[in-house]
Design a protein around this motif. Structure first.
Motif, short mmCIF file in Angstrom:
data_model
loop_
_atom_site.label_atom_id
_atom_site.label_comp_id
_atom_site.label_asym_id
_atom_site.label_seq_id
_atom_site.Cartn_x
_atom_site.Cartn_y
_atom_site.Cartn_z
N LEU A 183 -4.79 1.86 -2.38
CA LEU A 183 -3.34 1.48 -2.80
C LEU A 183 -3.20 0.39 -1.91
O LEU A 183 -3.22 0.51 -0.56
N LYS A 184 -2.85 -0.95 -2.25
CA LYS A 184 -2.98 -2.20 -1.75
C LYS A 184 -1.66 -2.34 -0.61
O LYS A 184 -0.61 -1.88 -1.03
N PRO A 185 -2.03 -3.00 0.57
CA PRO A 185 -0.83 -3.15 1.30
C PRO A 185 0.00 -4.64 0.98
O PRO A 185 -0.66 -5.39 0.20
N THR A 186 1.06 -4.58 1.74
CA THR A 186 1.73 -5.87 1.79
C THR A 186 1.09 -7.09 2.88
O THR A 186 0.57 -6.52 3.89
N LYS A 187 0.71 -8.28 2.35
CA LYS A 187 -0.05 -9.06 3.28
C LYS A 187 0.76 -9.70 4.11
O LYS A 187 1.02 -10.93 4.04
N ARG A 188 1.13 -9.07 5.15
CA ARG A 188 1.89 -9.70 6.42
C ARG A 188 1.84 -8.62 7.29
O ARG A 188 1.61 -7.35 7.03
N PRO A 189 1.85 -8.73 8.60
CA PRO A 189 1.80 -7.86 9.72
C PRO A 189 3.32 -7.22 9.94
O PRO A 189 4.49 -7.96 9.31
N VAL A 190 3.42 -6.20 10.68
CA VAL A 190 4.78 -6.04 11.31
C VAL A 190 5.27 -6.61 12.50
O VAL A 190 4.34 -6.64 13.55
N GLY A 191 6.34 -7.25 12.76
CA GLY A 191 6.51 -8.16 13.73
C GLY A 191 6.83 -9.57 13.24
O GLY A 191 7.14 -9.83 12.26
#
Length: 690
Positions: free
Chosen positions: A593-601
């Protein structure tokens, strides 16, 4: 007879309704003050609604900005009316500014004579009753379109100082203020704890007894501030009613006692004003007795303790003036720093008292002046302790210089210089070794603190029995962490799990991990649905607000994380990742399951966090991990493991027994690494879904 009763009740309602609080859709914050809020003091310690209803006409306006009834022990009832001027149903929060009020019961008027209970809370009630786990006393009120609503609430503070300011606020307004306050109080208590640790270090390093006494004073008053602000009930003694009821007089008495002892030594009163020693001993004895009295069960003893500590604080403040003036006349430099710190603290206490009596309006400085003044006083007096130590050290050096001069007269100048320099080198070497050991010890202690913040084995095994964690920091402390929580949302219980990789590793990464864990805990309390994407959005907003610098710039720190939650009854799994994926394992394949391409913050990307939802089968396994393992070099290949290598390693070590699967993955990874240096923190979590 019924007609007379109806006329009486209508007249009572008309009498009380002279000053309604008009509310529109756009009102974020409305104070209840002057004649908008009316009150009545009951005749007994405990009263009922039926006893109070006949006295509604006797309610009188508070005629001030806030309620202040001194050390009132009886029930006090308050009444106010609202008028919803909008076409929509509104929800407004009744907030009382004093979070340590013992008991609050809120009633809503239905018709002309009926009051129904709608909320309960207080310091002596279960903490779970509080709105969204907030430290403050907040009660939601529902207002129908174009309706007039009357609200009655009972307050009892058990003999402690009876003061608060009440207001009607939007939930979103409270949430923003809560976030800002959390950042402010986090920084404030961080400063206080740092000063306490610094004074303890001074006492240990330089064997300064006065630093130990000041450490105890700082610790006592820091705990008192936490109690006054409601953080004691929130963090330290949740649902421990006896402790929360006695914390204020207990810590206040201890703090004043340690402050008196510190003042006596700091100003050297045994030399400058020896005649006041009997008075000092008397005040110390009274305060010690008061500490004991504060722990005796019973309202009477608690009231005696609260009044005594307030009286002794006032007496001590007046008493200190004379020996302070005498010490200042001696030209003492440390007395000047004491005068500045003492003056700042007294100004902040004076402003705090004036605010409590409604003389000055509520503002950031008025509400937090006591805490700020205490923090500033701690900082100034810490510098004063260092200055005092420097003066003593200078005196010692002066004596040593005289001894060297005598040696010169005996024609042994060269030998003396060699001996002195050798001694200095040895002392410097020993000091460096000691400081190095202390730094290492501090980091080791930080590791213990970080491990204490992580979910323990017993905690997550009780929460998710088939969960295994492989956690291997690169340094003593780590930027990676794992997080497990069970959250009830409505009638459903959802199990949450996460693996996160914060910016950096070592001490900076560990500091970010503590902040991010706090952000996850705070944000999870605000969830209205089991949505990992909503959770990450809230965490990201929290971090952006927290990482703003004083000049308005935003620090570019954050974390990569994978968060999963599932409902065992419905067999539904939800996932959201920030640069970190989720693997669903079978014996012969891995579904990603692929993640969203961005960090938290802070992020240059404006992508919204994407939610994945699916049904799962029992005993299906999922794997969450940080990038420390895939970026690791192998001894034999000299190359990184990367994602394909990790997939092969996971499938090769697949075991029918889920208890052994992660252990075999861990062993295989270390065999592959060999003697290669570990490059980053490694964290991996395997869950066998029940």
């Amino acid at each position: 007879m019924k007609n007379y009763l109806l006329v009486f009740l209508l007249s009572v309602v008309h009498f009380i309704s002279n000053s309604q609080v008009s509310i529109t859709q756009h009102d974020d914050f409305l104070k209840l003050e002057e004649d908008q809020l009316r009150y009545y003091v009951a005749s007994s310690r405990e009263s009922t609604l039926q006893e109070i209803k006949p006295h509604l006409k006797a309610f009188k306006p508070i005629n001030s900005r806030m309620v202040n009834l001194g050390f009132e022990t009886k029930d006090v009832w308050f009444y106010f009316e609202t008028k919803n001027l909008s076409d929509s149903r509104l929800i407004r929060m009744l907030k009382l500014s004093n979070p340590i009020i013992d008991e609050v019961d809120v009633y809503k008027r239905i018709g002309n004579s009926t009051f129904v209970p709608i909320a309960k809370g207080g310091d002596q009630r279960p903490f779970a009753w509080r709105y969204n786990g907030n430290r403050e006393l907040i009660f939601p009120l529902r207002l129908d379109p174009h309706s007039t609503n009357g609200f009655l609430f009972r307050v009892n503070n058990g003999g402690e100082q009876f003061y608060f300011q009440s207001s009607l606020e939007k939930g979103s307004y409270i949430q923003v203020k809560h976030g800002n306050k959390q950042v402010f109080y986090g920084l404030l208590f961080g400063v206080m704890i740092f000063i306490i640790i610094l004074n303890l270090a001074i006492g240990i390093l330089f064997r300064q007894r006065i630093a130990y006494i000041y450490t105890l004073y700082g610790a006592s008053f820091t705990l008192l501030q936490m109690s006054l602000l409601g953080f004691g009930t929130t963090w330290l003694w949740t649902d421990q009613y006896f402790i929360s009821n006695r914390a204020n007089p207990f810590f206040a008495s201890l703090g004043v006692l340690f402050f008196l002892n510190f003042t006596y030594r700091y100003l050297e009163l045994q030399i400058n004003t020896p005649k006041i020693k009997p008075i000092v001993r008397f005040i110390q004895t009274v305060l010690l007795i008061n500490v004991v009295i504060s722990l005796i069960p019973g309202t009477t003893f608690m009231n005696i303790s609260a009044v005594t500590v307030n009286a002794m604080t006032l007496i001590l403040n007046l008493f200190i003036i004379y020996p302070l003036i005498v010490t200042l006349r001696t030209g003492s430099r440390t007395a000047k720093s004491y005068l500045i710190a003492f003056s700042i603290l007294q100004i902040s206490v004076f402003a705090f008292v004036l605010r409590n009596f409604g003389v000055i309006p509520n503002s950031f400085l008025a509400d937090n002046g006591l805490q700020i003044g205490f923090a500033v006083e701690m900082i100034i007096l810490t510098f004063g302790i260092l200055q005092r130590f420097k003066i003593m050290n200078d005196a010692s050096i002066s004596v040593l210089a005289e001894a060297n001069e005598l040696k010169e007269n005996l024609n042994i100048q060269l030998e003396a210089e060699v001996e002195l320099r050798t001694k200095e080198v040895i002392e410097q070497r020993n000091e460096l070794e000691q400081k190095n050991a202390e730094i290492t010890s501090s980091i080791q202690y930080a590791k213990r603190i970080q491990n204490a913040l992580l979910p323990s084995n017993s905690y997550y095994k009780n929460l998710i029995p088939n969960l295994k964690v492989f956690y291997y920091p690169k340094d003593i402390v780590a930027g990676d962490f794992y997080w497990v929580k069970r959250i009830r949302i409505g009638d459903e219980v959802w199990k949450f799990a996460a693996v996160a990789d914060c910016t950096g590793h070592g001490v900076p990464g560990a500091m970010m991990s503590v902040l991010c864990m706090n952000a996850l805990n705070e944000s999870s309390r605000l969830l209205e649905i089991a949505d990992p994407a909503d959770l990450l959005t809230r965490v990201s907003s929290y971090l952006k607000n927290y990482l703003l610098t004083t000049d308005g710039m935003e620090l570019s720190d954050g974390m990569d994380i994978s968060v999963v939650c599932y409902n065992a009854e419905k067999q539904i799994l939800r996932f959201c990742g920030a640069n970190n994926p989720l693997w669903i394992l079978n014996s012969d394949e891995i579904k990603v399951l692929k993640p969203t391409k961005r960090p938290v913050g802070k992020s240059e990307s404006s992508l919204a966090f994407e939610l994945h939802e699916m049904s799962y089968e029992k005993n299906q396994r999922i794997l969450l991990f940080s990038d420390g393992c895939i970026d690791q070099f192998g001894e034999k290949t000299g190359k990184k493991l990367k994602t394909p290598g990790l997939k092969k390693l996971v499938l090769d070590q697949y075991d029918a027994n889920p208890q052994n699967h992660l252990k075999q993955i861990e062993q295989s990874l270390f065999r592959w690494m060999g003697s290669e240096e570990q490059l980053d923190d490694i964290c991996m979590m395997l869950i066998d879904l029940d």
